[in-house]
Design a protein around this motif. Structure first.
Motif, PDB file in Angstrom:
ATOM      1  N   GLY A   1       0.847  -1.181   0.000  1.00 46.96           N
ATOM      2  CA  GLY A   1       0.000   0.000   0.000  1.00 46.96           C
ATOM      3  C   GLY A   1       0.879   1.226   0.000  1.00 46.96           C
ATOM      4  N   ASP A   2       0.328   2.337   0.432  1.00 46.59           N
ATOM      5  CA  ASP A   2       1.079   3.588   0.536  1.00 46.59           C
ATOM      6  C   ASP A   2       1.316   3.924   1.993  1.00 46.59           C
ATOM      7  OD1 ASP A   2       1.033   3.966  -2.258  1.00 46.59           O
ATOM      8  OD2 ASP A   2      -0.950   4.890  -2.149  1.00 46.59           O
ATOM      9  N   LEU A   3       2.515   4.338   2.318  1.00 49.66           N
ATOM     10  CA  LEU A   3       2.793   4.815   3.660  1.00 49.66           C
ATOM     11  C   LEU A   3       1.831   5.957   4.018  1.00 49.66           C
ATOM     12  CD1 LEU A   3       6.700   5.005   3.669  1.00 49.66           C
ATOM     13  CD2 LEU A   3       5.314   3.469   5.060  1.00 49.66           C
ATOM     14  N   PRO A   4       1.500   6.124   5.287  1.00 49.68           N
ATOM     15  CA  PRO A   4       0.641   7.252   5.688  1.00 49.68           C
ATOM     16  C   PRO A   4       1.174   8.580   5.151  1.00 49.68           C
ATOM     17  CG  PRO A   4       0.961   5.768   7.526  1.00 49.68           C
ATOM     18  CD  PRO A   4       1.875   5.279   6.437  1.00 49.68           C
ATOM     19  N   GLY A   5       0.279   9.368   4.573  1.00 49.30           N
ATOM     20  CA  GLY A   5       0.677  10.658   4.023  1.00 49.30           C
ATOM     21  C   GLY A   5       1.257  10.584   2.631  1.00 49.30           C
ATOM     22  N   HIS A   6       1.257   9.389   2.028  1.00 52.67           N
ATOM     23  CA  HIS A   6       1.816   9.196   0.691  1.00 52.67           C
ATOM     24  C   HIS A   6       0.720   8.779  -0.288  1.00 52.67           C
ATOM     25  CE1 HIS A   6       5.398   9.166   3.179  1.00 52.67           C
ATOM     26  NE2 HIS A   6       6.148   9.256   2.096  1.00 52.67           N
ATOM     27  N   GLY A   7       1.078   8.703  -1.558  1.00 57.23           N
ATOM     28  CA  GLY A   7       0.113   8.291  -2.567  1.00 57.23           C
ATOM     29  C   GLY A   7      -1.026   9.280  -2.688  1.00 57.23           C
ATOM     30  N   GLU A   8      -2.252   8.763  -2.742  1.00 56.69           N
ATOM     31  CA  GLU A   8      -3.419   9.629  -2.870  1.00 56.69           C
ATOM     32  C   GLU A   8      -3.522  10.598  -1.691  1.00 56.69           C
ATOM     33  OE1 GLU A   8      -5.568   9.921  -5.396  1.00 56.69           O
ATOM     34  OE2 GLU A   8      -4.343   8.495  -6.522  1.00 56.69           O
ATOM     35  N   ASP A   9      -3.112  10.136  -0.496  1.00 55.99           N
ATOM     36  CA  ASP A   9      -3.168  11.010   0.681  1.00 55.99           C
ATOM     37  C   ASP A   9      -2.315  12.255   0.512  1.00 55.99           C
ATOM     38  OD1 ASP A   9      -4.875   9.273   1.896  1.00 55.99           O
ATOM     39  OD2 ASP A   9      -3.383   8.434   3.277  1.00 55.99           O
ATOM     40  N   SER A  10      -1.226  12.135  -0.259  1.00 56.67           N
ATOM     41  CA  SER A  10      -0.304  13.260  -0.398  1.00 56.67           C
ATOM     42  C   SER A  10      -0.908  14.405  -1.200  1.00 56.67           C
ATOM     43  CB  SER A  10       1.005  12.797  -1.059  1.00 56.67           C
ATOM     44  OG  SER A  10       0.789  12.417  -2.416  1.00 56.67           O
ATOM     45  N   LYS A  11      -1.988  14.111  -1.949  1.00 59.86           N
ATOM     46  CA  LYS A  11      -2.636  15.178  -2.716  1.00 59.86           C
ATOM     47  C   LYS A  11      -3.265  16.225  -1.801  1.00 59.86           C
ATOM     48  CE  LYS A  11      -3.787  12.353  -6.783  1.00 59.86           C
ATOM     49  NZ  LYS A  11      -4.892  11.837  -7.643  1.00 59.86           N
ATOM     50  N   TYR A  12      -3.557  15.828  -0.570  1.00 62.02           N
ATOM     51  CA  TYR A  12      -4.247  16.718   0.361  1.00 62.02           C
ATOM     52  C   TYR A  12      -3.319  17.253   1.457  1.00 62.02           C
ATOM     53  CZ  TYR A  12      -7.893  14.097  -2.000  1.00 62.02           C
ATOM     54  OH  TYR A  12      -8.663  13.498  -2.954  1.00 62.02           O
ATOM     55  N   ALA A  13      -2.045  16.938   1.336  1.00 60.56           N
ATOM     56  CA  ALA A  13      -1.073  17.406   2.334  1.00 60.56           C
ATOM     57  C   ALA A  13       0.114  18.041   1.618  1.00 60.56           C
ATOM     58  CB  ALA A  13      -0.604  16.251   3.204  1.00 60.56           C
ATOM     59  N   ARG A  14       0.550  19.174   2.111  1.00 57.84           N
ATOM     60  CA  ARG A  14       1.664  19.877   1.477  1.00 57.84           C
ATOM     61  C   ARG A  14       2.999  19.521   2.097  1.00 57.84           C
ATOM     62  NH1 ARG A  14      -0.398  25.947   1.986  1.00 57.84           N
ATOM     63  NH2 ARG A  14      -0.938  25.100   4.037  1.00 57.84           N
ATOM     64  N   ILE A  15       2.961  18.740   3.185  1.00 56.60           N
ATOM     65  CA  ILE A  15       4.194  18.468   3.915  1.00 56.60           C
ATOM     66  C   ILE A  15       4.087  17.110   4.606  1.00 56.60           C
ATOM     67  CG2 ILE A  15       3.374  19.588   6.029  1.00 56.60           C
ATOM     68  CD1 ILE A  15       6.215  20.732   6.354  1.00 56.60           C
ATOM     69  N   HIS A  16       5.192  16.393   4.696  1.00 55.92           N
ATOM     70  CA  HIS A  16       5.210  15.106   5.388  1.00 55.92           C
ATOM     71  C   HIS A  16       5.493  15.343   6.876  1.00 55.92           C
ATOM     72  CE1 HIS A  16       4.955  12.563   1.826  1.00 55.92           C
ATOM     73  NE2 HIS A  16       5.769  13.420   1.232  1.00 55.92           N
ATOM     74  N   ASP A  17       4.554  14.879   7.708  1.00 51.25           N
ATOM     75  CA  ASP A  17       4.695  15.115   9.147  1.00 51.25           C
ATOM     76  C   ASP A  17       4.281  13.902   9.983  1.00 51.25           C
ATOM     77  OD1 ASP A  17       1.997  15.115   8.667  1.00 51.25           O
ATOM     78  OD2 ASP A  17       1.590  17.066   9.585  1.00 51.25           O
ATOM     79  N   LYS A  18       4.114  12.736   9.363  1.00 55.27           N
ATOM     80  CA  LYS A  18       3.716  11.545  10.107  1.00 55.27           C
ATOM     81  C   LYS A  18       4.860  11.072  11.003  1.00 55.27           C
ATOM     82  CE  LYS A  18      -0.242  11.434   8.009  1.00 55.27           C
ATOM     83  NZ  LYS A  18      -1.475  11.838   8.712  1.00 55.27           N
ATOM     84  N   THR A  19       4.508  10.372  12.073  1.00 53.86           N
ATOM     85  CA  THR A  19       5.511   9.890  13.013  1.00 53.86           C
ATOM     86  C   THR A  19       5.983   8.495  12.627  1.00 53.86           C
ATOM     87  OG1 THR A  19       3.898   8.853  14.487  1.00 53.86           O
ATOM     88  CG2 THR A  19       4.389  11.199  14.853  1.00 53.86           C
ATOM     89  N   VAL A  20       7.108   8.097  13.178  1.00 55.72           N
ATOM     90  CA  VAL A  20       7.614   6.746  12.952  1.00 55.72           C
ATOM     91  C   VAL A  20       6.611   5.716  13.460  1.00 55.72           C
ATOM     92  CG1 VAL A  20       9.394   5.075  13.630  1.00 55.72           C
ATOM     93  CG2 VAL A  20      10.047   7.381  12.902  1.00 55.72           C
ATOM     94  N   ASN A  21       5.981   5.988  14.584  1.00 59.23           N
ATOM     95  CA  ASN A  21       4.987   5.052  15.127  1.00 59.23           C
ATOM     96  C   ASN A  21       3.828   4.844  14.161  1.00 59.23           C
ATOM     97  OD1 ASN A  21       6.343   4.489  17.500  1.00 59.23           O
ATOM     98  ND2 ASN A  21       5.288   6.066  18.686  1.00 59.23           N
ATOM     99  N   GLU A  22       3.410   5.897  13.483  1.00 59.96           N
ATOM    100  CA  GLU A  22       2.338   5.757  12.491  1.00 59.96           C
ATOM    101  C   GLU A  22       2.795   4.889  11.325  1.00 59.96           C
ATOM    102  OE1 GLU A  22      -0.382   9.527  12.096  1.00 59.96           O
ATOM    103  OE2 GLU A  22       1.669  10.209  12.507  1.00 59.96           O
ATOM    104  N   TYR A  23       4.037   5.072  10.897  1.00 64.87           N
ATOM    105  CA  TYR A  23       4.570   4.235   9.819  1.00 64.87           C
ATOM    106  C   TYR A  23       4.667   2.775  10.256  1.00 64.87           C
ATOM    107  CZ  TYR A  23       6.081   8.547   7.397  1.00 64.87           C
ATOM    108  OH  TYR A  23       6.135   9.754   6.758  1.00 64.87           O
ATOM    109  N   ILE A  24       5.134   2.542  11.475  1.00 62.79           N
ATOM    110  CA  ILE A  24       5.295   1.175  11.968  1.00 62.79           C
ATOM    111  C   ILE A  24       3.936   0.492  12.123  1.00 62.79           C
ATOM    112  CG2 ILE A  24       6.089  -0.242  13.900  1.00 62.79           C
ATOM    113  CD1 ILE A  24       8.328   0.860  12.135  1.00 62.79           C
ATOM    114  N   GLU A  25       2.931   1.229  12.540  1.00 61.15           N
ATOM    115  CA  GLU A  25       1.582   0.666  12.643  1.00 61.15           C
ATOM    116  C   GLU A  25       1.082   0.232  11.275  1.00 61.15           C
ATOM    117  OE1 GLU A  25      -1.857  -0.797  14.163  1.00 61.15           O
ATOM    118  OE2 GLU A  25      -0.062  -0.144  15.278  1.00 61.15           O
ATOM    119  N   TYR A  26       1.402   0.998  10.260  1.00 62.17           N
ATOM    120  CA  TYR A  26       1.051   0.640   8.886  1.00 62.17           C
ATOM    121  C   TYR A  26       1.747  -0.656   8.468  1.00 62.17           C
ATOM    122  CZ  TYR A  26       1.926   0.725   3.830  1.00 62.17           C
ATOM    123  OH  TYR A  26       2.084   0.377   2.513  1.00 62.17           O
TER     124      TYR A  26
END
Length: 267
Positions: free
Chosen positions: A44-69
């Motif tokens: 899939g796409d990491l949080p804040g990436h892919g389609e989600d990135s269209k609605y965010a101008r900056i990457h600010d997710k935490t490592v814990n959010e990535y690990i949960e994914y």
């Protein structure tokens, strides 16, 4: 997240974790190669990436959010009751290492492609002021100098990653600091080593990460089944570069040999 299943008898499940600023569509070539060789794929796409990135101008997710994914990807993969392998590229490789150190999930092997363990490029804003990160506000924006042309020297590979989803390398100070801390912790000799089979591949002309640091990390692990390969003419994105056919042969052989070592018959 998505699943791609092989048409024949499956031999394994492969979880693919892409790097920062990428998305799963970049890996269509790799996914199809793995499918043709008898693997199910979960990605899939990491949080804040892919389609989600269209609605965010900056990457600010935490490592814990990535690990949960990553945890969610693995939970899906394990439902097949087949040997599970992780392919982690760039930051995806770093997250895979962190997940495996913290989790007791069964994993038949780890395949790392240019993992982020030491970056050669830093945020433009911090060129000569990395030591002063603490003086910057956590929400301040940094622009990382990771141009797509630094990822591959292959025209075909570049065309695959040049799509309609904008390639954004803007991050917050807190994001950058946390990723730097993660890399520092993982390369510390005080961290418990991994013991599962590992294939680590780097690129001699990597303009993003330091291959020497990746090799040093591998030698610190306790695995009795590990391989290291530095590709002589490739850039950072090995699965999009001119040597990728040979890169894939290494991946497929590693999967097959690891499965055999578990007592499975690979035809």
């Amino acid at each position: 997240m998505w699943k791609w299943e092989t048409e024949g008898q499956p031999k394994a499940v492969v979880v693919i974790i892409h790097s920062a600023f990428e998305h799963h569509r970049w890996y269509a070539w790799l996914i199809e190669k793995l499918r043709q060789d008898g693997n199910h794929i979960v990605m899939g796409d990491l949080p804040g990436h892919g389609e989600d990135s269209k609605y965010a101008r900056i990457h600010d997710k935490t490592v814990n959010e990535y690990i949960e994914y990553v945890k969610q990807l693995m939970q899906i993969a394990l439902t097949y009751e087949l040997p599970v392998f992780i392919i982690g590229h760039g930051l995806g490789g770093t997250l895979a290492i962190q997940y495996l150190k913290k989790s007791k999930a069964e994993c038949a092997g780890l395949i790392l492609s240019s993992p982020w363990l030491s970056l050669q490029r830093h945020a433009n804003l911090l060129k000569n002021a990395l030591a002063n990160l603490g003086t910057l506000t956590s929400n301040m924006k940094l622009s990382l100098d990771f141009d797509k042309k630094a990822l591959t020297n292959s025209l075909e590979g570049y065309q695959e990653i040049d799509d309609e989803i904008v390639y954004k390398t803007n991050v917050t100070v807190s994001w950058y600091k946390e990723i730097q801390l993660l890399m520092k912790n993982l390369t510390s000799q005080q961290v418990s080593p991994l013991s599962l089979p590992i294939l680590l591949m780097t690129a001699k002309h990597d303009k993003i990460t330091d291959p020497d640091q990746s090799r040093k990390w591998l030698l610190q692990q306790s695995s009795i089944n590990f391989q290291y390969k530095e590709w002589p003419i490739s850039y950072h994105n090995l699965f999009h570069d001119s040597e990728r056919d040979q890169v894939y042969f290494y991946v497929n052989d590693f999967i097959n040999n690891s499965i055999r070592s578990l007592g499975y018959i690979v035809e």
